[in-house]
Design an enzyme around this catalytic site. Sequence first.
Site, PDB file in Angstrom:
ATOM      1  N   ARG A 237      45.310  61.682  66.591  1.00  0.00           N
ATOM      2  CA  ARG A 237      44.978  60.320  66.152  1.00  0.00           C
ATOM      3  C   ARG A 237      46.270  59.627  65.742  1.00  0.00           C
ATOM      4  O   ARG A 237      47.150  60.250  65.108  1.00  0.00           O
ATOM      5  CB  ARG A 237      44.013  60.345  64.961  1.00  0.00           C
ATOM      6  CG  ARG A 237      42.568  60.618  65.310  1.00  0.00           C
ATOM      7  CD  ARG A 237      41.914  59.453  66.064  1.00  0.00           C
ATOM      8  NE  ARG A 237      40.516  59.691  66.400  1.00  0.00           N
ATOM      9  CZ  ARG A 237      40.070  60.183  67.557  1.00  0.00           C
ATOM     10  NH1 ARG A 237      40.918  60.522  68.503  1.00  0.00           N
ATOM     11  NH2 ARG A 237      38.781  60.322  67.770  1.00  0.00           N
ATOM     12  N   GLU A 266      45.223  50.388  67.819  1.00  0.00           N
ATOM     13  CA  GLU A 266      44.778  50.415  69.220  1.00  0.00           C
ATOM     14  C   GLU A 266      43.833  49.253  69.476  1.00  0.00           C
ATOM     15  O   GLU A 266      43.004  48.965  68.598  1.00  0.00           O
ATOM     16  CB  GLU A 266      44.063  51.741  69.514  1.00  0.00           C
ATOM     17  CG  GLU A 266      45.014  52.921  69.427  1.00  0.00           C
ATOM     18  CD  GLU A 266      44.335  54.273  69.709  1.00  0.00           C
ATOM     19  OE1 GLU A 266      43.164  54.286  70.143  1.00  0.00           O
ATOM     20  OE2 GLU A 266      44.974  55.296  69.475  1.00  0.00           O
ATOM     21  N   HIS A 285      44.977  55.767  75.249  1.00  0.00           N
ATOM     22  CA  HIS A 285      43.939  56.651  74.683  1.00  0.00           C
ATOM     23  C   HIS A 285      42.999  57.166  75.788  1.00  0.00           C
ATOM     24  O   HIS A 285      41.788  56.949  75.741  1.00  0.00           O
ATOM     25  CB  HIS A 285      43.148  55.924  73.586  1.00  0.00           C
ATOM     26  CG  HIS A 285      42.476  56.866  72.629  1.00  0.00           C
ATOM     27  ND1 HIS A 285      42.345  56.623  71.291  1.00  0.00           N
ATOM     28  CD2 HIS A 285      41.894  58.077  72.824  1.00  0.00           C
ATOM     29  CE1 HIS A 285      41.714  57.624  70.700  1.00  0.00           C
ATOM     30  NE2 HIS A 285      41.423  58.524  71.629  1.00  0.00           N
TER      31      HIS A 285
HETATM   32  N1  LIG Z   1      43.373  61.552  72.630  1.00  0.00           N
HETATM   33  C1  LIG Z   1      42.060  61.689  72.783  1.00  0.00           C
HETATM   34  O1  LIG Z   1      41.449  61.032  73.601  1.00  0.00           O
HETATM   35  C2  LIG Z   1      41.331  62.704  71.960  1.00  0.00           C
HETATM   36  C3  LIG Z   1      40.207  63.320  72.514  1.00  0.00           C
HETATM   37  C4  LIG Z   1      39.549  64.283  71.765  1.00  0.00           C
HETATM   38  C5  LIG Z   1      39.984  64.603  70.495  1.00  0.00           C
HETATM   39  N2  LIG Z   1      41.068  63.963  69.972  1.00  0.00           N
HETATM   40  C6  LIG Z   1      41.517  64.279  68.604  1.00  0.00           C
HETATM   41  O2  LIG Z   1      41.837  65.655  68.564  1.00  0.00           O
HETATM   42  C7  LIG Z   1      41.348  66.201  67.356  1.00  0.00           C
HETATM   43  C8  LIG Z   1      41.164  67.686  67.497  1.00  0.00           C
HETATM   44  O3  LIG Z   1      40.057  67.989  68.337  1.00  0.00           O
HETATM   45  P1  LIG Z   1      39.524  69.499  68.438  1.00  0.00           P
HETATM   46  O4  LIG Z   1      38.273  69.461  69.237  1.00  0.00           O
HETATM   47  O5  LIG Z   1      40.620  70.413  68.858  1.00  0.00           O
HETATM   48  O6  LIG Z   1      39.159  69.738  66.892  1.00  0.00           O
HETATM   49  P2  LIG Z   1      39.119  71.115  66.081  1.00  0.00           P
HETATM   50  O7  LIG Z   1      38.368  70.804  64.841  1.00  0.00           O
HETATM   51  O8  LIG Z   1      38.667  72.221  66.953  1.00  0.00           O
HETATM   52  O9  LIG Z   1      40.673  71.375  65.735  1.00  0.00           O
HETATM   53  C9  LIG Z   1      41.374  70.712  64.732  1.00  0.00           C
HETATM   54  C10 LIG Z   1      42.439  71.663  64.199  1.00  0.00           C
HETATM   55  O10 LIG Z   1      43.253  70.935  63.263  1.00  0.00           O
HETATM   56  C11 LIG Z   1      43.503  71.789  62.165  1.00  0.00           C
HETATM   57  N3  LIG Z   1      43.822  71.005  60.972  1.00  0.00           N
HETATM   58  C12 LIG Z   1      43.050  70.111  60.327  1.00  0.00           C
HETATM   59  N4  LIG Z   1      43.709  69.592  59.268  1.00  0.00           N
HETATM   60  C13 LIG Z   1      44.934  70.185  59.263  1.00  0.00           C
HETATM   61  C14 LIG Z   1      46.067  70.085  58.431  1.00  0.00           C
HETATM   62  N5  LIG Z   1      46.073  69.263  57.383  1.00  0.00           N
HETATM   63  N6  LIG Z   1      47.153  70.831  58.730  1.00  0.00           N
HETATM   64  C15 LIG Z   1      47.162  71.664  59.787  1.00  0.00           C
HETATM   65  N7  LIG Z   1      46.106  71.807  60.616  1.00  0.00           N
HETATM   66  C16 LIG Z   1      45.012  71.079  60.348  1.00  0.00           C
HETATM   67  C17 LIG Z   1      42.235  72.592  62.000  1.00  0.00           C
HETATM   68  O11 LIG Z   1      42.491  73.776  61.264  1.00  0.00           O
HETATM   69  C18 LIG Z   1      41.880  72.869  63.449  1.00  0.00           C
HETATM   70  O12 LIG Z   1      42.555  74.016  63.885  1.00  0.00           O
HETATM   71  C19 LIG Z   1      40.061  65.409  67.090  1.00  0.00           C
HETATM   72  O13 LIG Z   1      39.711  65.409  65.718  1.00  0.00           O
HETATM   73  C20 LIG Z   1      40.418  64.024  67.577  1.00  0.00           C
HETATM   74  O14 LIG Z   1      40.939  63.264  66.515  1.00  0.00           O
HETATM   75  C21 LIG Z   1      41.741  63.024  70.682  1.00  0.00           C
END
Ligand SMILES: NC(=O)c1ccc[n+]([C@@H]2O[C@H](COP(=O)([O-])OP(=O)(O)OC[C@H]3O[C@@H](n4cnc5c(N)ncnc54)[C@H](O)[C@@H]3O)[C@@H](O)[C@H]2O)c1
Length: 324
Positions: A237, A266, A285
Amino acid sequence: MKPSIILYKALPDVLQQRLETHFSVTRVPDLKPETVAQFADAFASAQGLLGSSEKVDQALLEKMPQLRATSTISVGYDNFDVDALNARNIVLMHTPTVLTETVADTLMALVLSSARRVVEVAERVKVGEWTSSIGPDWFGVDVHHKTLGIIGMGRIGLALAQRAHFGFGMPILYNARRHHTEAEERFQARYGDLETVLKESDFVCVVLPLTEETHHLIGEKQFAIMKKSAIFINAGRGPVVDETALVEALRNGEILAAGLDVFEKEPLPIDSPLLSLPNVVALPHIGSATHETRYNMAACAVDNLIDALNGKVEKNCVNPQAAR
Ligand SMILES: NC(=O)c1ccc[n+]([C@@H]2O[C@H](COP(=O)([O-])OP(=O)(O)OC[C@H]3O[C@@H](n4cnc5c(N)ncnc54)[C@H](O)[C@@H]3O)[C@@H](O)[C@H]2O)c1
């Protein structure tokens, strides 16, 4: 009588029809206050809400006294006030897993295009600059066998590690809130604190959710400790990164380049300084934006809303404790 719901995103016909067999659907363009005022009766009686990208906050919830379930066509849910939902026992459903592999592909595309300057050199070809055999001013840097740092080793981080490890022979270094046994066993990924990952990685890839804790987690201090040859990638994000500090780091040569799919604001404003830097690949995005995956996400969100309004929240629910 069928429960009423508000739909604030266009769906493929077949999915809209599926929704309509279960619910009385009011389609609205967005969740802006003007729209809510225009469709006040529909919002007042709706038990479900389905769409993506719009803010769902306390002010909106006050206009929806009957609301029991919300379903977002995304895995990230930072645009929802989850505390306000919990206080009203409203469940929030999301679409993890169906987009994981596609977003990991996008991350790999950012790694490759930033390192090999794909966008920049393709533009140079288009404007007629390829007039003789190319020299070092067209060269990029290698990707294979370089160290890939992943900040946020969750579902998408793991799928990225798989590609980098098996496809490109890259050692994986990662930081997350806890050790990821599967990543360590399958890809020999090495856990490090944030500072170690920033210092030792050739590619620093951020795949974090936006939370109070992760807001501006990467800023001036963090860019300063990265390698000067490091390439920074963000597909989590936008607000996880202090964009002003990123621009400075790119301008001052503190890092080599950046590949970005997400931004603090965005759509990215056309006057953003990021757009005038040749060493930036900026995408609109598109992490999950393929025909197949966007369809699967929408289908998942429809099924999630049907499940949630039938009291089934075992799967894909952010706050199952809110289910009454
Ligand atoms: N660019 C895009 O189009 C797009 C698409 C999908 C998801 N995303 C983003 O990617 C993120 C991750 O998706 P996911 O399915 O892998 O989620 P997920 O919940 O499986 O993984 C998130 C990871 O981040 C870690 N985390 C959270 N807070 C943290 C911190 N303060 N320090 C270190 N690690 C931390 C968690 O431990 C976990 O391992 C989503 O929340 C979303 O914001 C972006």
